[in-house]
Design an enzyme around this catalytic site. Structure first.
Site, mmCIF file in Angstrom:
data_model
loop_
_atom_site.group_PDB
_atom_site.id
_atom_site.type_symbol
_atom_site.label_atom_id
_atom_site.label_comp_id
_atom_site.label_asym_id
_atom_site.label_seq_id
_atom_site.Cartn_x
_atom_site.Cartn_y
_atom_site.Cartn_z
ATOM 1 C CG HIS A 217 103.270 69.442 47.736
ATOM 2 N ND1 HIS A 217 102.754 70.186 48.755
ATOM 3 C CD2 HIS A 217 104.520 69.927 47.505
ATOM 4 C CE1 HIS A 217 103.643 71.095 49.125
ATOM 5 N NE2 HIS A 217 104.720 70.963 48.396
HETATM 6 C C1 UD1 Z 1 108.757 71.841 44.704
HETATM 7 C C2 UD1 Z 1 109.625 72.363 45.883
HETATM 8 C C3 UD1 Z 1 108.799 72.391 47.151
HETATM 9 C C4 UD1 Z 1 107.505 73.153 46.965
HETATM 10 C C5 UD1 Z 1 106.756 72.577 45.773
HETATM 11 C C6 UD1 Z 1 105.462 73.316 45.478
HETATM 12 C C7 UD1 Z 1 112.017 71.789 45.758
HETATM 13 C C8 UD1 Z 1 113.076 70.918 46.323
HETATM 14 N N1 UD1 Z 1 110.760 71.479 46.115
HETATM 15 O O1 UD1 Z 1 108.398 70.512 44.984
HETATM 16 O O2 UD1 Z 1 109.559 73.013 48.168
HETATM 17 O O3 UD1 Z 1 106.729 73.056 48.145
HETATM 18 O O4 UD1 Z 1 107.607 72.659 44.608
HETATM 19 O O5 UD1 Z 1 104.764 72.729 44.425
HETATM 20 O O6 UD1 Z 1 112.327 72.710 45.035
HETATM 21 N N2 UD1 Z 1 105.601 68.196 37.806
HETATM 22 C C9 UD1 Z 1 104.714 68.340 36.766
HETATM 23 N N3 UD1 Z 1 104.473 69.597 36.281
HETATM 24 C C10 UD1 Z 1 105.073 70.693 36.801
HETATM 25 C C11 UD1 Z 1 105.974 70.526 37.859
HETATM 26 C C12 UD1 Z 1 106.226 69.287 38.363
HETATM 27 O O7 UD1 Z 1 104.135 67.385 36.274
HETATM 28 O O8 UD1 Z 1 104.787 71.814 36.310
HETATM 29 C C13 UD1 Z 1 105.819 66.854 38.355
HETATM 30 C C14 UD1 Z 1 107.052 66.161 37.824
HETATM 31 O O9 UD1 Z 1 106.713 64.850 37.580
HETATM 32 C C15 UD1 Z 1 108.041 66.238 38.970
HETATM 33 C C16 UD1 Z 1 107.137 66.300 40.204
HETATM 34 O O10 UD1 Z 1 105.943 66.942 39.766
HETATM 35 O O11 UD1 Z 1 108.878 65.152 38.973
HETATM 36 C C17 UD1 Z 1 107.743 67.094 41.333
HETATM 37 O O12 UD1 Z 1 108.138 68.411 40.919
HETATM 38 P P1 UD1 Z 1 109.433 69.133 41.578
HETATM 39 O O13 UD1 Z 1 109.574 70.507 41.058
HETATM 40 O O14 UD1 Z 1 110.605 68.224 41.459
HETATM 41 O O15 UD1 Z 1 109.120 69.166 43.090
HETATM 42 P P2 UD1 Z 1 107.796 69.550 43.872
HETATM 43 O O16 UD1 Z 1 107.317 68.333 44.543
HETATM 44 O O17 UD1 Z 1 106.840 70.295 42.992
#
Ligand code: UD1
Length: 307
Positions: A217
Site C-alpha cells: 500500500h
Molecule cells: C495511511 C498512513 C500510512 C499507513 C497507512 C495504513 C499517512 C501519511 N499515511 O496511509 O502511514 O501505513 O495509512 O493503512 O498518514 N481510503 C479508503 N477508505 C479508508 C481510508 C482510505 O477508501 O477507510 C482510500 C482513499 O481513497 C484515500 C486512500 O485510501 O485517498 C489513502 O488513504 P490515506 O489515509 O490518505 O493514506 P494511506 O495510504 O491509508
C-alpha cells in the site's frame, strides 16, 4: 488527570488497544493506590471504511470513540488541516491534561501540533523511530511530532539513541516496549480460543496448502504506474510457484484500476481485512510479503518468514 488518546488510521488502532486495556484496568474501583485517570478516545476519521476502522474497534475491543472528527481522505494538507480544525475545537472545550498520540500517520502530526499550541502536554507512543528518508510522509510526521512532544514512549533502543542525539532530555524518554506486539500476543491468545470456521476465509485457507500472504500500500510502491506494474509482474511470476492471498488496500485498488494493471488468477484478491481475519491468514503463511512497517514487526515477533 484527563487524557486524550488519539487514533485515526488502521495502524493506530492496534497501538491504542493495549493502552486502553491498561487504562481500563486502572479504573477498577478496587485499585485505590493510584490516582484515577479519566481517558477519552478521539478518532480522527482518517480511515473510515468498516474494514479499515470499525472492524478494528470490534476485534480489539476498543470502546466507541468519545469524539469522532470525520476527517476522511484528501491531500496531505487537506486531511491534516481538517483534523487540526476539529481537534482544536474538542481540545478547547475539554482541556485535557495530556494528549497521547501514537505512530506516525497524519493524525499523529495534526493532533500533536494542535495540543501543543493550546499548551497541553503531548506524549508520543513509538517516539524516536527514524528512516532518515524525508521523501516518506511518515518520517516528516515523526520528526515534527517528536520535536514538540513532552513524553517519549519508546519501542526500541535505536529510538532512544535518536532522541538523545536530537537533544531530548533523558528523563522524558521511557523505554516501554512495543504496544503493537503486546496487542499481537493478546489477540493471538484470543484467536486461538475461537472457532476458526467463523472466519470467511476458513475454506480458502483449508483449500490452499501453502500460500504467501501479501500486503502492498505504500505510495512509493503503488502510486507510479511503472513501479506498480513491475511489482505486479514479479508477483504474477511468484504466484505460479506459490499462490498468493492479497487483501487489497483501498489506495492500491484505486491505482490498480486507474492503471488497468491485471493480477494473475493465482493471486486471490480480498477486501481489506480486520485485525483477526488478517492474523488468522498471515500467521500460517509460508511467507509474508509486505511493505507495511507494522506487519514486518509482527511477523518477526511470530517468526513468520517475510520478504
Ligand atoms: C495511511 C498512513 C500510512 C499507513 C497507512 C495504513 C499517512 C501519511 N499515511 O496511509 O502511514 O501505513 O495509512 O493503512 O498518514 N481510503 C479508503 N477508505 C479508508 C481510508 C482510505 O477508501 O477507510 C482510500 C482513499 O481513497 C484515500 C486512500 O485510501 O485517498 C489513502 O488513504 P490515506 O489515509 O490518505 O493514506 P494511506 O495510504 O491509508
Amino acid at each position: 488527570m484527563k487524557i486524550f488518546l488519539v487514533a485515526g488510521a488502521r495502524p493506530n488502532f492496534m497501538k491504542i488497544a493495549p493502552i486502553v486495556r491498561a487504562l481500563k484496568a486502572q479504573s477498577n474501583p478496587q485499585i485505590t493506590q493510584i490516582p484515577r485517570i479519566e481517558y477519552k478516545i478521539v478518532h480522527t476519521g482518517q480511515h473510515y471504511d468498516y474494514e479499515m476502522s470499525q472492524a478494528f474497534f470490534d476485534d480489539l475491543e476498543i470502546p466507541k470513540p468519545d469524539f469522532f472528527l470525520d476527517a476522511g481522505s484528501g491531500s496531505h494538507a487537506a486531511q491534516t488541516t481538517k483534523i487540526m480544525v476539529s481537534f482544536e475545537e474538542v481540545c478547547s472545550n475539554e482541556r485535557p491534561d495530556l494528549v497521547i498520540v501514537v505512530g506516525d500517520v497524519n493524525s499523529t502530526l495534526a493532533c500533536s501540533v494542535v495540543a501543543k499550541k493550546l499548551l497541553i502536554d503531548v506524549g508520543h507512543v513509538e517516539a524516536g523511530l527514524r528512516s532518515f528518508d524525508l521523501t516518506m510522509p511518515e518520517e516528516i510526521n515523526r520528526i515534527v511530532t517528536d520535536s514538540i512532544s513532552d513524553y517519549f514512549f519508546v519501542t526500541e533502543k535505536s529510538a532512544v539513541k535518536n532522541l538523545l542525539k536530537e537533544g531530548k532530555p533523558k528523563e522524558r524518554i521511557h523505554f516501554v516496549g512495543n504496544v503493537m506486539i503486546d496487542n499481537l500476543f493478546h489477540q493471538l491468545k484470543c484467536l486461538n480460543s475461537e472457532n476458526p470456521t467463523k472466519f470467511p476465509t476458513y475454506e480458502l485457507k483449508r483449500a490452499l496448502d501453502d500460500y504467501i500472504f501479501l500486503t502492498l500500500h505504500r505510495p512509493s510502491n503503488v502510486d507510479s504506474r511503472e513501479t506498480l506494474a513491475e511489482i505486479v509482474e514479479a508477483l504474477n511470476e511468484i504466484s505460479v510457484e506459490i499462490p498468493i492471498v492479497f487483501p487489497v488496500h483501498p489506495r492500491t485498488k484505486k491505482m490498480l484500476d486507474t492503471f488497468n494493471i491485471k493480477l494473475s488468477d493465482s493471486i486471490t484478491l480480498l477486501e481489506p481485512l480486520g485485525f483477526k481475519k488478517s492474523l488468522y491468514l498471515w500467521k500460517d503463511a509460508v511467507m509474508v510479503m509486505t511493505d507495511s512497517g507494522g506487519l514486518q514487526e509482527e511477523t518477526t515477533a511470530l517468526g513468520v518468514p517475510r520478504a
